[in-house]
Design an enzyme around this catalytic site. Structure first.
Site, short mmCIF file in Angstrom:
data_model
loop_
_atom_site.label_atom_id
_atom_site.label_comp_id
_atom_site.label_asym_id
_atom_site.label_seq_id
_atom_site.Cartn_x
_atom_site.Cartn_y
_atom_site.Cartn_z
N GLY A 89 17.19 9.59 1.10
CA GLY A 89 16.07 8.88 1.71
C GLY A 89 15.98 9.23 3.18
N GLY A 107 13.53 7.79 5.35
CA GLY A 107 12.74 6.82 6.11
C GLY A 107 13.61 6.29 7.24
N ALA A 116 15.75 3.77 7.53
CA ALA A 116 17.16 3.46 7.25
C ALA A 116 17.97 4.73 7.05
CB ALA A 116 17.26 2.56 6.02
N GLY A 117 17.42 5.67 6.29
CA GLY A 117 18.13 6.91 5.99
C GLY A 117 18.39 7.72 7.24
N ASP A 145 14.05 4.60 -7.08
CA ASP A 145 15.11 5.57 -7.39
C ASP A 145 16.50 5.03 -7.05
OD1 ASP A 145 12.90 7.06 -7.92
OD2 ASP A 145 13.37 8.70 -6.55
N HIS A 160 2.03 -8.65 -0.35
CA HIS A 160 1.44 -8.82 0.98
C HIS A 160 0.07 -9.47 0.79
CE1 HIS A 160 -0.10 -7.96 4.96
NE2 HIS A 160 1.09 -7.54 5.33
N ARG A 197 -3.97 -10.90 11.82
CA ARG A 197 -3.86 -12.36 11.95
C ARG A 197 -3.05 -12.74 13.18
NH1 ARG A 197 -1.01 -13.50 7.06
NH2 ARG A 197 -1.02 -11.27 6.67
N HIS A 245 4.06 -5.14 -2.10
CA HIS A 245 4.36 -4.53 -0.81
C HIS A 245 5.83 -4.22 -0.60
CE1 HIS A 245 3.76 -3.59 3.35
NE2 HIS A 245 4.48 -4.60 3.79
N GLU A 290 15.27 -1.19 2.54
CA GLU A 290 14.63 -1.94 1.46
C GLU A 290 15.44 -1.90 0.16
OE1 GLU A 290 10.47 -1.06 0.91
OE2 GLU A 290 10.26 -2.46 -0.76
N ARG A 344 10.56 -11.78 2.79
CA ARG A 344 10.80 -11.14 4.07
C ARG A 344 9.70 -11.48 5.07
NH1 ARG A 344 8.84 -6.68 6.53
NH2 ARG A 344 7.80 -5.81 4.70
#
Lengths: 632, 270
Positions: free
Chosen positions: A15, A17, A19-20, A228, A249, A269, A388, A413, A423
């Site tokens: 991964g 993203g 975190a990876g 995955d 969401h 919002r 989401h 995630e 969350r």
């Protein structure tokens, strides 16, 4: 059998993203030879879609903010089912992680004092989200990407090869984790571009694969989000936690049909946008639940006053946590007060001048203009709930990200626990940074303890993994994977979606077991080079396993809490609050057991008053009535 | 009501050809939706690179009726109903298969640029920057790396021989971004000219025109960078310092060992 290249590493991160990348940066900074496996091109991961910001109690905009308040908001948002240690580490460390990004070149929006600016968001007591307009995720991933490049440049200068210590394998997908006895030994993958199979040999594997949204029809998630990591973990003998909690969401686009589900940021919002039904009513005032009653405004005047004078006004109900807003929208539409395309109206056009809208929400303005022909400075948007985020995930040790299988780690995630049953917006980007780094460190200390006692991989495991991966290409006949995928998505969306009922979940499980037989027999036409039909055929196995996990856990939990709403058990139950649902896979079947939720430490429990705690906890868990205060 | 449309789509590698498909189109759809429908109903192995489908990740770049575009932002309603739609991969990069090309050139160029370097005396949290000072580089950081500007740039579009010494608009803009970062301490002006090919750009603004993020690449990044390069080259004080050897190492060099030897030989095209 095709040639399979073996690639030896210390740490393999699956991964690319937030975190990876953060995990890989840490592992490389600690001197470990690290591979990053990216399902897409480098820098395209789903993190780019995050819009609002990264939550961290820096106190730049409101000096009263501190980590304890962030912790309290996170626990409230998660309805007290969060792993308290994770929520604590997250709240304490998020600030340092954001400042570190700035030091690596990120350019956040500024306050007048020149500090990082922070914006309001649902469930956060103070303005807390460090942001860049409404494209914070892009800034985060680009900064981490550029940090990876910087480390590679250092290696190029010192070792002569930029890839010597940290290499990105773009458009590469892991199909199986391989073990040596009980321990992780590596990850088997194919490279899209060449169709080649490779075996990453590494004692430590970090899962950072994100979520599961592609199992649902209406989702804000991209094609990569096929669960995955969740499925790889289960198949490798690890456990999943609380998979029933799926965040819908509240505001996805509902029209045109081809973009249904695409995210409309909560910043709309946070910055003053309001929700109205077809009668023009700001309906959220009617949906403030008991547990939040005292914190939210009861009239439009009070709510509107909050934006400029938060000390003397309670916050608008549009900024309730996401699960509450999503359910409210769902109900308005169901009761016939929806917009023409089955959503509700989200309006900023009457709330601020056009110039301010395009400055504060540039990508929303762009998105609606280009995709829906709607000018959000002049007319309201139509929005509705979209799948989401999954709160559930791999069961990990809070401090190190270690799963129950030695050598396996998870962050972001794909890991469970941190967010409880729901969350808060803005807590995802900070989660990625905090636990990405921690899992990198966890892998490093695992390796240091391992020493030279490294696992090995036998040729037979490679051959078996290759044969499984090629199976859909070898079938002479079989179903089109796209058709099976569509049915899986409809099953999950319609029967295990935002509002759930026992008999419907049972029906979903029956459907899924039929889909299981079909998934086993799908056929992919064509060859191994960049063949999306084949990739989908393989991803389907993961989506199916994840869907079964979600449905099993959803059927078990007989209460409504956060991202799990049971129409047949509409109340939140203090008994169920003490229960984590832990899933594992044995002999191809999903097993489910209960594990108690860790209690809050007394010093953290003190952050809440007794009256609030009584709404969540059983009598036995409540702290003794304070006698000291009653003394005269 | 769905309509039937004609699509001609590139199939195969460099020696591939256009294949014709008749396909249903529904209200509100974009070109990428139609390619997905082709995958689901007619040709499941059609190679398309995509990800977010919301114009945020920059993966689904291709050429639609000859124009470099994101296919997820190309609305079908902008074409005539009887118009044949021709979809081909980006021409500047080698085709892998169908609509997917090898964009590794771009990642290569990103690596050659000296990274952000703050003052080593500072620590995370020390920075104070005004909004007005970060706004210029922030515009460039909106870049989603779709590489459409690279694809359209005539310096490399049909000139493989220029790729070695030209980083393209995206990465010259990255140099400009770092140069404009209030807390960066390096000086990349010489390297921009000598290694990244700033001089090749003759500001035809094709890059700006195709940018899906509407970044004013030429006006706000490339021209100011050219001006800074000129300042550096023709600054009499710098010239004197160089001459008498008082100004050593102020120009940041290219990062060593980051440029592979696989580029074709530089030669003048016939």
């Amino acid at each position: 059998m095709p040639e399979i290249t073996r690639l030896p590493y210390d740490v393999v991160v699956i991964g690319a993203g937030g975190a990876g990348l953060r995990a890989a940066i840490e592992a490389r900074q600690q001197g470990k030879k690290t591979a990053i496996i990216s399902k897409s091109l480098f820098g395209k991961a789903h993190t780019v879609m995050a819009e609002g910001g990264a939550a961290a109690a820096l106190g730049n905009v409101n000096q009263h903010d501190r980590w304890q308040v962030h912790f309290r908001d996170t626990i409230r948002g998660g309805k007290f089912l969060n792993d308290p240690r994770m929520a604590e580490l997250h709240a304490k460390e998020a600030g340092d992680r954001v400042l570190e990004l700035e030091y690596w070149g990120a350019l956040f929006d500024r306050t007048s004092e020149g500090k990082i600016s922070q914006r309001n968001f649902g469930g956060h007591e103070y303005p807390r989200l460090a942001h860049v307009g409404d494209r914070t995720g892009l800034e985060l991933i680009r900064t981490l990407q550029q940090r990876v490049v910087q480390l590679q440049q250092a290696d190029a200068a010192e070792l002569g090869d930029p890839d010597a210590m940290l290499k990105v394998y773009a458009e590469t997908t892991v199909t199986e984790l391989v073990k040596d006895g009980e321990r992780i030994a590596g990850a088997f993958a194919y490279i899209r571009e060449s169709g080649e199979f490779v075996m990453f040999e590494a004692p430590a594997v970090i899962l950072a694969t994100g979520g599961v949204g592609k199992s649902f029809k209406v989702t804000s998630n991209s094609w990569e989000y096929t669960g995955d990591g969740h499925a790889l973990a289960l198949r490798a003998g690890a456990t999943l936690l609380n998979m029933e909690f799926v965040q819908f969401h509240p505001t996805g686009m509902v029209w045109p049909p081809s973009v249904k589900g695409i995210l409309v940021t909560e910043s709309v919002r946070g910055d003053g946008g309001v929700l109205r039904n077809s009668n023009g009513e700001r309906f959220m005032f009617g949906y403030v639940p008991d547990v939040f009653r005292s914190q939210y405004a009861e009239s439009e005047e009070e709510a509107d006053g909050w934006y400029t004078d938060p000390e003397n006004h309670r916050r608008p109900p549009e900024l309730l946590p996401r699960d509450e807003v999503a359910r409210a929208i769902n109900n308005e539409v169901k009761e016939g007060r929806g917009s023409p395309h089955g959503g509700v109206y989200l309006d900023v056009s009457t709330r601020m001048p056009a110039g301010e809208i395009t400055r504060r929400l540039p990508s929303m303005h762009h998105q609606f203009k280009e995709l829906a022909d709607v000018d959000i400075t002049a007319e309201p948007m139509e929005v509705g709930p979209t799948c989401h985020y999954v709160m559930g995930g791999v069961e990990v040790d809070a401090d190190t990200g270690a799963a129950v299988v030695p050598g396996l780690f998870a962050a972001g995630e794909v890991a469970g626990g941190m967010h409880g049953s729901n969350r808060l917006g803005g807590n995802s980007l900070s989660d990625l940074l905090v636990f990405g780094r921690r899992s990198g460190l966890g892998a490093v200390s695992y390796l240091d303890e391992l020493g030279s006692d490294r696992p090995t991989i036998a040729d037979e495991s490679l051959e078996a993994a290759a044969a499984t991966a090629q199976a859909p290409l070898r079938r002479e006949a079989g179903e089109n994977p796209y058709a099976v995928h569509q049915e899986l998505q409809e099953t999950m969306n319609d029967l295990v979606g935002i509002i759930r009922r026992g008999p419907e979940i049972e029906e979903a499980l029956e459907n899924l077991s039929k889909i299981r037989e079909r998934v086993a027999n799908v056929r992919a036409e064509g060859g191994t080079i960049y063949n999306p039909g084949w990739h989908l055929a393989l991803d389907l196995h993961n989506m199916l396993l994840v869907s079964e996990s979600i449905a099993r856990a959803a059927l078990e939990r007989e209460e409504s809490r956060g991202g799990h709403t049971r129409d047949d058990f509409p109340e939140m139950s203090a008994e169920w609050r003490t229960v984590n649902l832990v899933l594992s896979l044995r002999d191809g079947r999903i097993r489910l057991r209960h594990r108690p939720v860790d209690p809050l430490r007394p010093d953290l429990l003190e952050l809440f008053d007794r009256e609030e705690l009584a709404k969540y906890l059983t009598d036995a868990e409540l702290p003794a009535e304070e006698t000291a205060k009653e003394e005269k | 009501m769905p309509t039937e449309r004609t699509f001609r789509v590139w199939r195969g590698g460099a020696d591939g050809e256009l294949a014709e498909y008749t396909v249903e189109v529904h209200e509100g759809e974009v070109v990428l939706d139609i390619l997905h429908r082709l995958q689901a109903t007619q040709t499941p192995d059609l190679a398309v690179r995509w990800n977010c489908k919301a114009g945020k990740c920059g993966s689904c770049s291709m050429e639609i009726n000859g124009r470099p575009r994101l296919s997820c932002m190309a609305r079908m309603s902008t074409f005539e109903e009887d118009e044949t739609i021709i979809v081909t991969p980006m021409r500047t990069f080698p085709v892998i298969r169908d609509l997917v090309c090898d964009v590794s050139y771009n990642y290569q160029k990103a690596r050659e640029i000296p990274s952000f370097t703050p003052d080593p005396e500072t620590r995370p949290g020390d920075f104070r920057m005004q909004q007005s000072d970060v706004e210029r580089p922030q515009e460039f950081r909106k870049c989603i790396e779709c590489f459409l500007c690279q694809d359209v740039c005539h310096v490399i579009r049909d000139h493989e021989e220029n790729k070695r010494n030209f980083s393209g608009p995206r990465f010259l803009m990255r140099v400009a971004e770092l140069e404009m970062h209030p807390k960066d301490t390096e000086d990349r002006r010489m390297v921009a000219q000598e290694e990244f090919g700033m001089g090749y750009c003759n500001i035809t603004k094709c890059c700006t025109e195709v940018c899906p993020e509407h970044i004013k690449i030429t006006d706000n990044a490339l021209i100011p960078l050219k001006e800074r390069v000129a300042d550096r080259k023709y600054d009499p004080v710098v010239w004197l310092g160089d001459k008498i050897g008082l100004r050593k190492g102020a120009d940041t060099p290219m990062v060593p060992n980051t440029r592979p030897n696989t580029y074709p030989e530089e030669d003048t095209p016939e």
